[in-house]
Write an enzyme that holds these catalytic residues in place. Structure first.
Site, PDB file in Angstrom:
ATOM      1  N   HIS A 366      15.422  77.507  11.375  1.00  0.00           N
ATOM      2  CA  HIS A 366      14.518  78.646  11.233  1.00  0.00           C
ATOM      3  C   HIS A 366      15.187  80.014  11.319  1.00  0.00           C
ATOM      4  O   HIS A 366      14.632  81.011  10.858  1.00  0.00           O
ATOM      5  CB  HIS A 366      13.428  78.561  12.313  1.00  0.00           C
ATOM      6  N   TYR A 482      -1.773  82.519  17.780  1.00  0.00           N
ATOM      7  CA  TYR A 482      -0.651  83.095  17.039  1.00  0.00           C
ATOM      8  C   TYR A 482      -0.780  82.686  15.570  1.00  0.00           C
ATOM      9  O   TYR A 482      -0.743  81.510  15.243  1.00  0.00           O
ATOM     10  CB  TYR A 482       0.656  82.559  17.630  1.00  0.00           C
ATOM     11  N   SER A 484       1.162  83.586  12.019  1.00  0.00           N
ATOM     12  CA  SER A 484       2.312  84.288  11.459  1.00  0.00           C
ATOM     13  C   SER A 484       1.966  84.876  10.099  1.00  0.00           C
ATOM     14  O   SER A 484       1.368  84.205   9.251  1.00  0.00           O
ATOM     15  CB  SER A 484       3.492  83.321  11.319  1.00  0.00           C
ATOM     16  N   THR A 495       8.524  88.822  10.059  1.00  0.00           N
ATOM     17  CA  THR A 495       7.155  88.386  10.338  1.00  0.00           C
ATOM     18  C   THR A 495       6.504  89.286  11.377  1.00  0.00           C
ATOM     19  O   THR A 495       7.156  90.058  12.061  1.00  0.00           O
ATOM     20  CB  THR A 495       7.125  86.940  10.868  1.00  0.00           C
TER      21      THR A 495
END
Length: 697
Positions: A366, A482, A484, A495
């Site tokens: 990531h 959350y 994104s 982001t």
């Protein structure tokens, strides 16, 4: 996708002794170095600017220098928005305490921290992205597997060929075609709504990239070129060349090389089979072991880390099966997210996984980029290998083998005895982490994007409000959520977080659970919640979000050694519901009307909290939404399948607020239009059609 877990876990890396030592550098020096790093990246792209005026068609980096810098929001606005976002999940007493901390922060520290951020925003290309990469990802000491990496799936209902080597040959060829287009900047820059260009900086590190473990901090190693891939099969590692002097190998030639590996009867050497488990170990441990490995097996290690990407030829099948569609999809997701803990090189920018029945998947690291970048590559790969390259009637790649090619090179690891124990410990930890993940994937086929659009609603906001309803029914309470979203409207933007659990969303959920509320009343509250979510989404995309600003303020406070109880409180929060939409970016590559099954089924990630959920979703064409849910089996509070059922019920209940949705809900409950019961499976199994194999297009 998996950034929520990293965002929660970055604070321990700052509070360690080593973290404090490295953050002792003066703040102005850090800002100066950030600017130098920015300008170095810009100079490396300078040659691309020459091409801007060379033709009428824009190239990948054509718009980079015209992108604005990400603005630093007003600190007063950020604190106000933060307090508004936590009000629904805090008691009156806790909220009053948090508000008092916020007032103290604004009075004592905010102006100084904000001044440094403003200074950085003027000098560096982005005031937050380099710190986000470093402190959220590269300083994280957790295992990459499950905690950071995420996965992407193949077509859901079809497999173009059952021949494993052929699927690998076409897929690797398609990926390298994408790399060729990337190197020549022939990939068109993405335009938001066809007008606003998005930053393309993250595309630079898709290929030839490895995250190298370090003590206290990793670093990203990117090579300008690589002419081979590293391949893993039955515990053995191989180096497969991808080019000859005349250019890229044909798909049939690549298939031949992969078939040679599959046919190779040689066994794995002692401990070689489980060597890759080290990449799933805590980063400090892997960094120390890698030092010995680099001394003893430098050539083999370089062949893996210097590869264009990693390929895993799995010995087991995967994907949707006719016999048990629900369980097979869950197992498919788990295999992509964690595998067996020792059959993926988690440090590589991505690993291509090819199962024995020809099914594909990706495991993606990531730190180098976010999901839309790897998703763009994956869409091109699936469309190209399936529709453009295609397969012969017998399932093999088209063309002819090249018998003159040398055999794939078997990599040999001279593993010292002291590494053996480390491999065993890493494998034990990887298996424990893998075994604790509960994955659930289901296609929701009662309605999709077209139904939502008919009511002039945002499809993403519709799903987010349904998720709030589903989570409340699952846990009996609200939680910080959350979601994104991207900030690529700005130079080197990555982001931002949309805090989807709003006061408006909570009012809607309470109304849905109140039997005295009428459908029109619930619908009115639903529209208010959707409008609020849309406002938050637009603010986040335009650089006016909450979390990245607070994160950057916190980093400055650490450099200055200023203690802020308010910022400590902000970054101790747990995200018990982490969500993400997988965008479909290249609709022109797929004909969803003529070939509705030939659409990527998205991907997923691990939960951000030990007692939380990770939920991703993708709109497959106009009439199907596929959900990917993860949680931890060790938690007594979560159950991925239970939440999946709540999501299905919530979607049908929300749809029933609209006149046309009443019919959909009856079908979801197993009734036909006359109200009589129908024998059927739940949506997330009934919607799983039997998989098929197509060999010619």
């Amino acid at each position: 996708m998996a950034e929520a877990h990293q965002a929660v876990g970055f604070r321990p890396s700052l509070t360690s002794d080593a973290g404090e030592v490295e953050l002792s550098a003066p703040m102005l020096q850090e800002i100066y170095l950030s600017g130098l790093r920015s300008w170095k990246r810009h100079l490396s792209r300078f040659w691309a600017l020459v091409h801007i005026f060379s033709g009428r068609h824009p190239m990948l980096f054509s718009y980079q220098r015209s992108l604005p810098r990400q603005p630093v929001p007003s600190v007063q606005d950020t604190v106000r928005k933060y307090l508004e976002s936590v009000r629904p999940v805090l008691s009156d007493e806790d909220f009053d305490w948090t508000a008092a901390l916020a007032r103290e922060f604004l009075r004592l520290q905010a102006s100084l921290l904000q001044w440094y951020l403003q200074l950085k925003s003027w000098w560096a290309s982005n005031y937050v992205s380099d710190w986000w990469e470093e402190f959220v990802y590269l300083r994280s000491r957790n295992s990459l597997m499950v905690n950071s990496n995420y996965y992407m799936m193949d077509f859901l209902y079809v497999t173009p060929t059952p021949v494993q080597a052929a699927r690998a040959g076409n897929a690797v060829h398609a990926l390298l075609l994408y790399r060729h287009r990337l190197n020549r900047q022939e990939i068109l820059p993405t335009l938001l709504m066809g007008m606003r260009p998005l930053c393309s900086a993250q595309y630079e590190k898709i290929f030839n990239t490895t995250r190298i473990p370090g003590v206290h901090k990793d670093h990203i190693r990117h090579l300008r070129d690589s002419r081979h891939v590293a391949v893993f099969h039955r515990g053995r590692f191989f180096r497969v060349g991808t080019h000859t002097q005349s250019g890229l190998l044909s798909p049939r030639a690549l298939e031949q090389q992969f078939q040679r590996i599959l046919d190779d009867p040689s066994p794995a050497c002692p401990h070689e089979e489980h060597l890759a488990a080290l990449t799933a170990a805590p980063r400090d441990m892997w960094a120390q072991v890698r030092r010995s490995l680099k001394t003893q097996a430098q050539e083999a290690l370089e062949a893996v880390e210097g590869a264009a990407f990693f390929v895993s030829l799995d010995s087991e099948p995967a994907g949707l099966t006719r016999e048990d569609p629900a369980a097979s999809l869950d197992a498919y997701a788990h295999a992509l997210l964690a595998g067996r803990g020792h059959d993926r090189w988690f440090d590589k920018s991505f690993s291509l996984i090819v199962f024995s029945n020809g099914k594909l998947g990706l495991s993606v690291e990531h730190s180098w980029a976010d999901c839309p970048i790897s998703g763009h590559m994956w869409e091109f790969t699936l469309a190209t290998e399936c529709f453009q390259l295609g397969y012969a009637a017998d399932g093999h790649c088209k063309g002819h083998p090249d018998l003159s090619l040398p055999q794939p090179q078997r990599l040999h690891w001279d593993l010292p005895d002291k590494i053996h124990l480390s491999i065993s410990l890493a494998l034990r930890g990887a298996k424990t982490l893998s075994g604790n993940i509960d994955c659930h994937v289901f296609p929701f086929s009662h309605f999709g994007k077209s139904f939502i659009k008919r009511w002039h609603l945002s499809s993403d906001s519709f799903i987010q409000m349904a998720l709030q309803l589903a989570y409340f029914r699952d846990r009996g309470q609200f939680c910080l959520t959350y979601e994104s979203t991207m900030t690529r409207l700005f130079l080197e933007g990555r982001t931002e977080t949309v805090r989807s659990c709003t006061r408006e969303a909570c009012n809607f959920v309470r109304a849905m659970e109140d039997k005295e509320k009428t459908d029109p009343q619930c619908l009115a509250l639903f529209r208010l919640a959707v409008d609020k979510h849309q406002a938050l989404l637009k603010a986040a995309m335009s650089g006016q979000g909450v979390d990245r600003h607070l994160f950057a303020l916190y980093i400055v406070s650490q450099f200055l050694h200023l203690q802020s109880p308010f910022l400590d409180q902000v970054h101790s929060e747990q995200w018990q519901l982490a969500t993400s939409q997988i965008p479909v970016q290249q609709i022109h590559l797929f004909d969803a009307h003529s070939y509705p099954d030939y659409v990527s089924s998205g991907g997923g990630f691990g939960p951000a909290d030990d007692h939380g959920y990770g939920v991703s979703y993708i709109f497959m064409g106009d009439d199907v939404i596929t959900f990917h849910i993860s949680s931890k089996k060790s938690s007594t509070r979560t159950d991925s399948h239970r939440l999946g059922q709540h999501i299905e019920d919530a979607l049908l209940d929300v749809a029933a607020l609209f006149q046309e949705g009443q019919r959909l809900k009856r079908r979801g409950l197993g009734e036909d239009d006359s109200g009589h019961s129908r024998d059927s499976l739940p949506c997330h199994t009934r919607g799983s059609r039997a998989p098929t194999t197509a060999t010619n297009f």
